[in-house]
Write a protein that holds these residues in place. Structure first.
Motif, mmCIF file in Angstrom:
data_model
loop_
_atom_site.group_PDB
_atom_site.id
_atom_site.type_symbol
_atom_site.label_atom_id
_atom_site.label_comp_id
_atom_site.label_asym_id
_atom_site.label_seq_id
_atom_site.Cartn_x
_atom_site.Cartn_y
_atom_site.Cartn_z
ATOM 1 N N ARG A 120 -3.781 4.461 -7.431
ATOM 2 C CA ARG A 120 -2.492 5.140 -7.262
ATOM 3 C C ARG A 120 -2.069 5.040 -5.800
ATOM 4 O O ARG A 120 -2.871 5.302 -4.897
ATOM 5 C CB ARG A 120 -2.612 6.608 -7.683
ATOM 6 N N TYR A 121 -0.818 4.626 -5.569
ATOM 7 C CA TYR A 121 -0.260 4.581 -4.215
ATOM 8 C C TYR A 121 0.571 5.831 -3.985
ATOM 9 O O TYR A 121 1.392 6.212 -4.826
ATOM 10 C CB TYR A 121 0.596 3.325 -4.022
ATOM 11 N N ARG A 122 0.328 6.470 -2.836
ATOM 12 C CA ARG A 122 1.016 7.714 -2.497
ATOM 13 C C ARG A 122 1.622 7.584 -1.098
ATOM 14 O O ARG A 122 0.980 7.051 -0.180
ATOM 15 C CB ARG A 122 0.040 8.882 -2.531
ATOM 16 N N VAL A 123 2.863 8.073 -0.932
ATOM 17 C CA VAL A 123 3.489 8.110 0.393
ATOM 18 C C VAL A 123 2.787 9.192 1.214
ATOM 19 O O VAL A 123 2.608 10.316 0.744
ATOM 20 C CB VAL A 123 5.001 8.415 0.289
ATOM 21 N N ARG A 124 2.351 8.822 2.397
ATOM 22 C CA ARG A 124 1.648 9.794 3.245
ATOM 23 C C ARG A 124 2.553 10.994 3.538
ATOM 24 O O ARG A 124 3.762 10.818 3.773
ATOM 25 C CB ARG A 124 1.205 9.133 4.550
ATOM 26 N N PRO A 125 2.005 12.209 3.542
ATOM 27 C CA PRO A 125 2.840 13.421 3.691
ATOM 28 C C PRO A 125 3.582 13.485 5.023
ATOM 29 O O PRO A 125 4.659 14.076 5.097
ATOM 30 C CB PRO A 125 1.839 14.572 3.557
ATOM 31 N N GLU A 126 3.030 12.858 6.070
ATOM 32 C CA GLU A 126 3.689 12.939 7.380
ATOM 33 C C GLU A 126 4.812 11.911 7.539
ATOM 34 O O GLU A 126 5.517 11.895 8.549
ATOM 35 C CB GLU A 126 2.645 12.742 8.492
ATOM 36 N N VAL A 127 5.016 11.052 6.530
ATOM 37 C CA VAL A 127 6.035 9.995 6.618
ATOM 38 C C VAL A 127 7.286 10.434 5.868
ATOM 39 O O VAL A 127 7.219 10.800 4.687
ATOM 40 C CB VAL A 127 5.503 8.668 6.035
ATOM 41 N N SER A 128 8.429 10.391 6.536
ATOM 42 C CA SER A 128 9.706 10.736 5.884
ATOM 43 C C SER A 128 10.258 9.515 5.160
ATOM 44 O O SER A 128 9.819 8.382 5.386
ATOM 45 C CB SER A 128 10.719 11.209 6.931
ATOM 46 N N GLN A 129 11.252 9.754 4.283
ATOM 47 C CA GLN A 129 11.826 8.636 3.543
ATOM 48 C C GLN A 129 12.499 7.648 4.488
ATOM 49 O O GLN A 129 12.419 6.437 4.293
ATOM 50 C CB GLN A 129 12.827 9.156 2.504
ATOM 51 N N ALA A 130 13.144 8.174 5.535
ATOM 52 C CA ALA A 130 13.808 7.282 6.496
ATOM 53 C C ALA A 130 12.782 6.408 7.215
ATOM 54 O O ALA A 130 13.004 5.199 7.414
ATOM 55 C CB ALA A 130 14.599 8.109 7.507
ATOM 56 N N GLN A 131 11.628 6.982 7.586
ATOM 57 C CA GLN A 131 10.583 6.215 8.246
ATOM 58 C C GLN A 131 10.005 5.150 7.307
ATOM 59 O O GLN A 131 9.711 4.027 7.720
ATOM 60 C CB GLN A 131 9.473 7.155 8.724
ATOM 61 N N ALA A 132 9.862 5.533 6.025
ATOM 62 C CA ALA A 132 9.327 4.578 5.051
ATOM 63 C C ALA A 132 10.284 3.397 4.875
ATOM 64 O O ALA A 132 9.866 2.236 4.817
ATOM 65 C CB ALA A 132 9.094 5.280 3.713
ATOM 66 N N GLU A 133 11.589 3.680 4.777
ATOM 67 C CA GLU A 133 12.566 2.600 4.611
ATOM 68 C C GLU A 133 12.620 1.718 5.855
ATOM 69 O O GLU A 133 12.789 0.491 5.756
ATOM 70 C CB GLU A 133 13.943 3.200 4.317
ATOM 71 N N ALA A 134 12.430 2.319 7.035
ATOM 72 C CA ALA A 134 12.426 1.532 8.269
ATOM 73 C C ALA A 134 11.203 0.620 8.309
ATOM 74 O O ALA A 134 11.278 -0.547 8.737
ATOM 75 C CB ALA A 134 12.440 2.459 9.477
ATOM 76 N N ALA A 135 10.051 1.130 7.843
ATOM 77 C CA ALA A 135 8.841 0.314 7.834
ATOM 78 C C ALA A 135 8.941 -0.843 6.843
ATOM 79 O O ALA A 135 8.362 -1.907 7.046
ATOM 80 C CB ALA A 135 7.638 1.188 7.489
ATOM 81 N N ALA A 136 9.714 -0.621 5.769
ATOM 82 C CA ALA A 136 9.899 -1.694 4.789
ATOM 83 C C ALA A 136 10.695 -2.849 5.365
ATOM 84 O O ALA A 136 10.554 -4.003 4.945
ATOM 85 C CB ALA A 136 10.579 -1.145 3.531
ATOM 86 N N GLY A 137 11.544 -2.550 6.352
ATOM 87 C CA GLY A 137 12.311 -3.598 7.029
ATOM 88 C C GLY A 137 13.259 -4.315 6.074
ATOM 89 O O GLY A 137 13.855 -3.705 5.177
ATOM 90 N N LYS A 138 13.351 -5.615 6.255
ATOM 91 C CA LYS A 138 14.283 -6.405 5.443
ATOM 92 C C LYS A 138 13.653 -6.927 4.151
ATOM 93 O O LYS A 138 14.298 -7.670 3.410
ATOM 94 C CB LYS A 138 14.798 -7.581 6.269
ATOM 95 N N SER A 139 12.424 -6.565 3.906
ATOM 96 C CA SER A 139 11.747 -7.027 2.691
ATOM 97 C C SER A 139 12.326 -6.319 1.467
ATOM 98 O O SER A 139 12.247 -5.096 1.331
ATOM 99 C CB SER A 139 10.242 -6.747 2.769
ATOM 100 N N GLU A 140 12.914 -7.096 0.597
ATOM 101 C CA GLU A 140 13.527 -6.540 -0.613
ATOM 102 C C GLU A 140 12.479 -5.858 -1.493
ATOM 103 O O GLU A 140 12.706 -4.778 -2.039
ATOM 104 C CB GLU A 140 14.215 -7.662 -1.398
ATOM 105 N N LEU A 141 11.294 -6.502 -1.606
ATOM 106 C CA LEU A 141 10.232 -5.938 -2.452
ATOM 107 C C LEU A 141 9.713 -4.619 -1.873
ATOM 108 O O LEU A 141 9.485 -3.654 -2.603
ATOM 109 C CB LEU A 141 9.082 -6.932 -2.586
ATOM 110 N N ALA A 142 9.518 -4.571 -0.562
ATOM 111 C CA ALA A 142 9.024 -3.348 0.070
ATOM 112 C C ALA A 142 10.033 -2.213 -0.086
ATOM 113 O O ALA A 142 9.663 -1.060 -0.325
ATOM 114 C CB ALA A 142 8.723 -3.600 1.541
#
Length: 826
Positions: A120-142
């Protein structure tokens, strides 16, 4: 640990044969006090640190751990599932049977102990949605992974993520987000079968005090008194049984617990196989011949050295009585015993017999048990509660301690050889275990395998013989029926005129008959009378078999099934039925004897509601006149009212492209003929054949194993077959036939090059193939083989193992499976 770290050497489930080895993992301090060899663990593996299961082979302190050594993540077992003997056996099997150590270890455990892993993959509690989307960058899959996880509440199982992506692989995007600290991978392990728990009531105070407390209110609270009185007699009992025998409710038990009279505890309860009502048996009485065999075998068993013996006795000679006496002597010495049988159908009969002699100390292991029952029987054996084990092939791994005796009944049977990885033979595993425990291995048979008899004749095994039946009855008289004469007389059916007359006479006397045909279904195949077309399996290179019970054409290899067409799909012509199966024989018998019940025993007749045991019990208790069956009826069954046995087609297994064809046919005919006349009545047998002059058939009719063996061993010597040489069969399988053939060709060319080396020039090694397997295509996969005839020693196995590893790592073999087997049965 001072000045170092603790490391575990682990065999991994994710490691393929090409890269199989013990992998070193660091043991965290939190696990160091409890983790031991034989326990299963969860560890990271590979560049992506994929969570995988493994089994700890050993623990050792390291002064300087290897660079980049990863830690053990989780300990999955509270106690080792394999002891030292089991771990050594797994390593031995990996070298002997060309499998991984983990595959060998897993084969020793009941399926109920297997773990299934959920990632199971879980978003770390200290990471916000905006930070997660920024880390995904331009990768469509991410970006899609982040969107999916937040829509699912912040976490999702890997299987659901893959399903959402369809044909696209989310792996790179998941790794990217994990490496950037956005996601955390969590792996949980769940066991296939949980432990069964039951509530137990235990008396908490002395019986006198307990009765003194409840006696004053005996009339107003009779249930409290009844429970206490029963518990005072027993000390402790299942809460369910207390309620059943007293009529009390759980509320009464809780009330007594509140008063301090008893305590309620949760304990593990074993799911048991019920042998049915069994009366204690009288001690076994042996005749002179059996007594001599027993004394010789018991002397070997008590000598304190590993030994192997062949007990060769005609059908009905009482080999089972000798086994029982040997087991009792083994138990008297404080050791345990293991008895293997080739067919599941034989285990209920033996379980009742052994329970009558050895009580609750008997356990049974075979693949038809429910997962919970099998798991709990394994636990009973491991705990020492069961000291006698009866089972089929996989029972050879039963975790018995102080093993003193292993019996392989009908040791010549091919069912003792596994067709799944690891492709072990129970006889060889039993030899290994007996060598480890200094135990006695007894191989019993009326028709020993050619290999075993050769070992006995050359002095490797001890030989003991039972030459006459236990009840001093003569062996059945055997008549060979020439089916060519039947055809000339206008009888094209499965039942010849002599067999029909014999059945009629048996019915008139109220005696029972068994008819044997080793082919289930109604007809071997269906063909068009106009164009000759034959329906074939779309996934396998075999003809479809017609089953009259459901009116369908079926493949016995992949399970494909289709309705029988009304006419030929090619030309519209009429369809005709060729050959006969058990269903067709049953139909013919019902036409010949319309008011007689006919019972059928084959893989199609057996189901969850109609087990082997239920069908055989009906035949025994209700005296059903005629039983028709496949090889399930040929071995080990003992019915005193059966006086006639008929073999419908003796030629069926005789003319196959297999060096064991003659041996199998002789054994099968001898065994099935031996089912007749086992009680006080004289038996007779009829063998129907198109080749009555064939030596195998005439020798089987005379029950002349000695002459058959002398003839067959010379043939094996000339052909270079076991026992003089072993056959290593290398098989390549894949979806594209040409690629599979080329892979086999490379295997042969590589072997030939290696064998030209100086260390191999003087050794007799023969290479055959590439050639298609006997059934070239199964389930859309083509199969080609290279066969190597050579002596099975360590250097030869190392050569084959190295060849396998090279083939599995060869990029030209992408999409092709390559595996090896020694002396396969097919």
């Amino acid at each position: 640990m001072e000045g170092g770290v603790l490391a575990a050497r682990v065999a991994l489930s994710a490691a393929t044969y090409a890269i199989d080895k013990p992998y070193t993992y660091l043991v965290p301090q939190g696990l160091a006090p409890t983790l031991r060899a034989g326990m299963r663990v969860l560890v990271p593996f590979g560049a992506g640190n994929r969570r995988t299961e493994g089994i700890v082979l050993s623990m050792e302190p390291l002064q300087t751990p290897p660079e980049k050594c990863k830690p053990v993540l989780t300990q999955l077992d509270e106690q080792p599932v394999l002891e030292e003997e089991g771990l050594h056996l797994a390593v031995w099997m990996a070298e002997r049977y060309f499998c991984t150590v983990y595959e060998a270890a897993r084969a020793m455990l009941p399926a109920g102990l297997y773990f299934s892993l959920q990632n199971r993959y879980r978003v770390r509690p200290e990471v916000s949605q905006a930070q997660a989307e920024a880390a995904a960058g331009k990768s469509e899959l991410a970006q899609k992974v982040v969107e999916l996880l937040y829509a699912a509440g912040g976490s999702a199982e890997l299987g659901h993520i893959r399903a959402a992506f369809g044909a696209r692989d989310p792996g790179p995007a998941l790794r990217r987000l994990t490496e950037r600290g956005v996601l955390a991978l969590e792996t949980s392990a769940s066991r296939g079968v949980g432990d069964k728990r039951e509530r137990v009531a235990v008396l908490a105070i002395p019986p006198e005090e307990a009765l003194a407390q409840v006696s004053p209110r005996r009339r107003t609270a009779p249930m409290r008194y009844a429970v206490t009185e029963l518990l005072c007699a027993l000390g402790e009992a299942s809460a369910k049984e207390l309620c059943y025998f007293t009529g009390a409710s759980m509320a009464t038990l809780r009330s007594l617990a509140k008063s301090g009279i008893l305590t309620l505890e949760e304990r593990e309860a074993f799911r048991r196989v019920d042998p049915g009502p069994v009366e204690a048996a009288e001690p076994v009485t042996l005749n002179e011949e059996q007594q001599r065999a027993f004394e010789g075998l018991d002397a070997l068993a008590s000598a304190g050295r590993a030994a192997a013996a062949l007990l060769w006795g005609v059908t009905g000679s009482g080999k089972t009585q000798v086994y029982l006496k040997l087991i009792q002597a083994t138990l008297d010495r404080g050791k345990s015993a293991l008895v293997l049988v080739p067919e599941i159908a034989l285990t209920p009969q033996l379980l009742r017999l052994f329970t009558a002699h050895f009580g609750s100390g008997v356990a049974v292991l075979h693949s038809s048990l429910r997962a919970g029952e099998r798991c709990d029987e394994w636990k009973r054996i491991r705990s020492g509660a069961a000291r006698v084990v009866v089972g089929t092939r996989s029972a050879v791994f039963a975790p018995l301690s102080d093993l003193g005796l292993v019996v392989l009944d009908e040791e010549q049977e091919g069912s003792y050889k596994s067709e799944q990885v690891p492709k072990y033979h129970a006889r060889e595993v039993a030899k290994y275990r007996c060598a480890r425990w200094n135990a006695l291995l007894v191989l019993g048979s009326a028709t020993p395998s050619v290999e075993s008899m050769y070992q006995a004749q050359t002095g490797v095994y001890h030989l003991f013989t039972l030459s006459r039946r236990y009840n001093r009855q003569k062996l059945p008289s055997v008549e060979i029926v020439d089916l060519k004469e039947e055809l000339r007389g206008g009888n094209g059916g499965s039942i010849s005129a002599p067999l029909r007359r014999a059945l009629e006479e048996n019915l008139a006397r109220g005696e029972q008959s068994i008819l044997f045909l080793n082919r289930r279904g109604a007809s071997r195949m269906v063909s068009c009378g106009e164009c000759g077309a034959v329906p074939t399996c779309p996934r396998c290179s075999v003809y479809l078999t017609y089953h009259s019970a459901n009116g369908r054409l079926m493949c016995h290899y992949c399970g494909h099934s289709e309705p029988l067409p009304r006419s030929c799909p090619q030309c519209g012509g009429l369809l005709s039925f060729q050959g006969a199966g058990t269903q067709r024989v049953q139909s013919e018998l019902e036409s010949l004897f319309p008011h007689t019940e006919i019972l059928r025993l084959d893989a199609d007749a057996v189901s969850a509601t109609h087990s082997h045991e239920a069908l055989l019990d009906r035949f025994r208790q209700e005296k059903v006149p005629i039983l028709v069956g496949t090889q399930m009826v040929a071995k080990g069954l003992d019915f005193e009212n059966v006086t006639l046995v008929g073999v419908i087609s003796a030629d069926q297994s005789l003319y196959l492209d297999d060096y064991r064809a003659a041996e199998r046919t002789f054994s099968l005919l001898t065994q099935v003929v031996g089912r007749a006349g086992r009680g006080s009545k004289t038996g007779q047998a009829m063998i129907q054949t198109f080749t009555p002059e064939n030596d195998v058939i005439t020798l089987a009719a005379r029950q002349d194993y000695g002459s058959f063996y002398r003839q067959e061993i010379e043939m094996r010597r000339l052909r270079g077959c076991p026992p003089f040489r072993d056959l290593f069969v290398l098989t390549a399988s894949g979806l594209e036939e040409g690629a599979v053939f080329r892979a086999c060709l490379r295997l042969r060319e590589t072997l030939e090059a290696w064998l030209r080396g100086p260390e191999w020039r003087e050794r007799p090694v023969q290479i055959l193939g590439p050639a298609p397997a006997s059934v070239a295509k199964v389930n859309n996969r083509y199969r080609y083989r290279v066969t190597v005839s050579a002596r099975n020693d360590r250097s030869m196995r190392r050569l084959v193992a190295h060849l396998l590893r090279c083939a599995q790592q060869d990029k030209q073999n992408r999409g092709i499976s390559v595996y090896a087997d020694t002396d396969p049965m097919d």
